[in-house]
Design a protein around this motif. Structure first.
Motif, mmCIF file in Angstrom:
data_model
loop_
_atom_site.group_PDB
_atom_site.id
_atom_site.type_symbol
_atom_site.label_atom_id
_atom_site.label_comp_id
_atom_site.label_asym_id
_atom_site.label_seq_id
_atom_site.Cartn_x
_atom_site.Cartn_y
_atom_site.Cartn_z
ATOM 1 N N LEU A 24 -42.410 -44.676 -53.908
ATOM 2 C CA LEU A 24 -41.004 -44.682 -54.326
ATOM 3 C C LEU A 24 -40.357 -46.013 -53.950
ATOM 4 C CD1 LEU A 24 -40.079 -41.144 -52.939
ATOM 5 C CD2 LEU A 24 -40.546 -41.741 -55.334
ATOM 6 N N VAL A 28 -34.395 -45.581 -55.357
ATOM 7 C CA VAL A 28 -34.291 -44.173 -55.768
ATOM 8 C C VAL A 28 -33.747 -43.294 -54.634
ATOM 9 C CG1 VAL A 28 -36.123 -44.370 -57.491
ATOM 10 C CG2 VAL A 28 -36.686 -43.519 -55.202
ATOM 11 N N PHE A 29 -33.574 -43.873 -53.459
ATOM 12 C CA PHE A 29 -33.013 -43.146 -52.319
ATOM 13 C C PHE A 29 -31.486 -43.193 -52.407
ATOM 14 C CE2 PHE A 29 -37.268 -43.667 -50.953
ATOM 15 C CZ PHE A 29 -37.507 -42.736 -49.956
ATOM 16 N N ASP A 30 -30.855 -42.057 -52.099
ATOM 17 C CA ASP A 30 -29.395 -41.977 -52.083
ATOM 18 C C ASP A 30 -28.907 -42.085 -50.641
ATOM 19 O OD1 ASP A 30 -29.071 -41.408 -54.849
ATOM 20 O OD2 ASP A 30 -29.567 -39.304 -54.488
ATOM 21 N N PHE A 45 -34.341 -39.039 -50.375
ATOM 22 C CA PHE A 45 -34.854 -38.758 -51.708
ATOM 23 C C PHE A 45 -35.147 -37.267 -51.731
ATOM 24 C CE2 PHE A 45 -38.368 -38.232 -54.751
ATOM 25 C CZ PHE A 45 -37.808 -38.828 -55.874
ATOM 26 N N ALA A 57 -37.636 -35.179 -59.349
ATOM 27 C CA ALA A 57 -38.160 -35.768 -58.113
ATOM 28 C C ALA A 57 -39.562 -35.241 -57.814
ATOM 29 C CB ALA A 57 -37.216 -35.468 -56.952
ATOM 30 N N GLY A 78 -37.091 -33.290 -48.552
ATOM 31 C CA GLY A 78 -37.076 -34.614 -49.144
ATOM 32 C C GLY A 78 -37.547 -35.652 -48.150
#
Length: 183
Positions: A24, A28-30, A45, A57, A78
């Motif tokens: 990843l 793509v990580f919030d 994630f 995901a 996650g």
């Protein structure tokens, strides 16, 4: 940890999970949404939210998704990414029905977790389980990112997590993740 049989399955497969984590990109990580409590430098994630797999995901991490799916009572799962020189400040979770698990995937030295009066250290390929309702805080004092698989699972004797009082911003974020459509 022997009272949780899935721990050994996660630990045996930790390198597969780590490889999917590495696949990843950081974008793509919030950022974790409760930044007022946790500061900056913590991102996630999501793979499961509110007990529901996040389909887009899970497609990106099929082996990890398969392993999580085999665990009964997962409410949240996650990858957790803690930036260098980050401190997640002292806080208490909101979910009384679950325990939190961290599987160490990328653990530089100078990373630690304090739960109550006990300080713990992540190890690559090993799980830490703790009660998120106990005051805790985390540090990454290194110059590298720390990565874990994080999941919440039902405590023994508990059959439902729907009575947990999620903060509104967490509920809305989880619903957004579940409904996210990606190619």
């Amino acid at each position: 940890m022997s009272r949780f049989p899935f721990v050994s399955e996660l630990e045996v497969n930790w390198e597969k999970i780590r490889d999917e984590f590495h696949s990843l990109s950081n974008d793509v990580f919030d950022p974790w949404i409760q930044q007022q409590m946790h500061g900056y430098g913590w991102s996630v994630f999501g793979l499961h939210a509110l007990g529901i797999p996040i389909e887009s995901a899970c497609k990106k991490c099929p082996e990890t998704a398969r392993l999580i799916q085999s665990i009964d009572g997962v409410s949240l799962a996650g990858f957790s990414l803690l930036a260098p020189k980050t401190h997640i400040e002292l806080h208490v979770g909101w979910a009384e029905s679950v325990y939190r698990l961290h599987l160490g995937l990328v653990v530089p030295s100078e990373c630690k977790l304090r739960v109550g009066s006990e300080t713990r250290y992540w190890e690559e390929g090993k799980c830490l389980i703790f009660d998120d309702m106990v005051e805790h805080e985390a540090w990454n004092g290194s110059e590298q990112f720390r990565g874990t698989l994080m999941l919440d699972f039902l405590r023994p004797g508990i059959t439902d997590f729907s009575t947990d009082m999620l903060p509104e911003e967490v509920r809305l974020y989880a619903e957004r993740l579940i409904n996210r459509c990606e190619p």
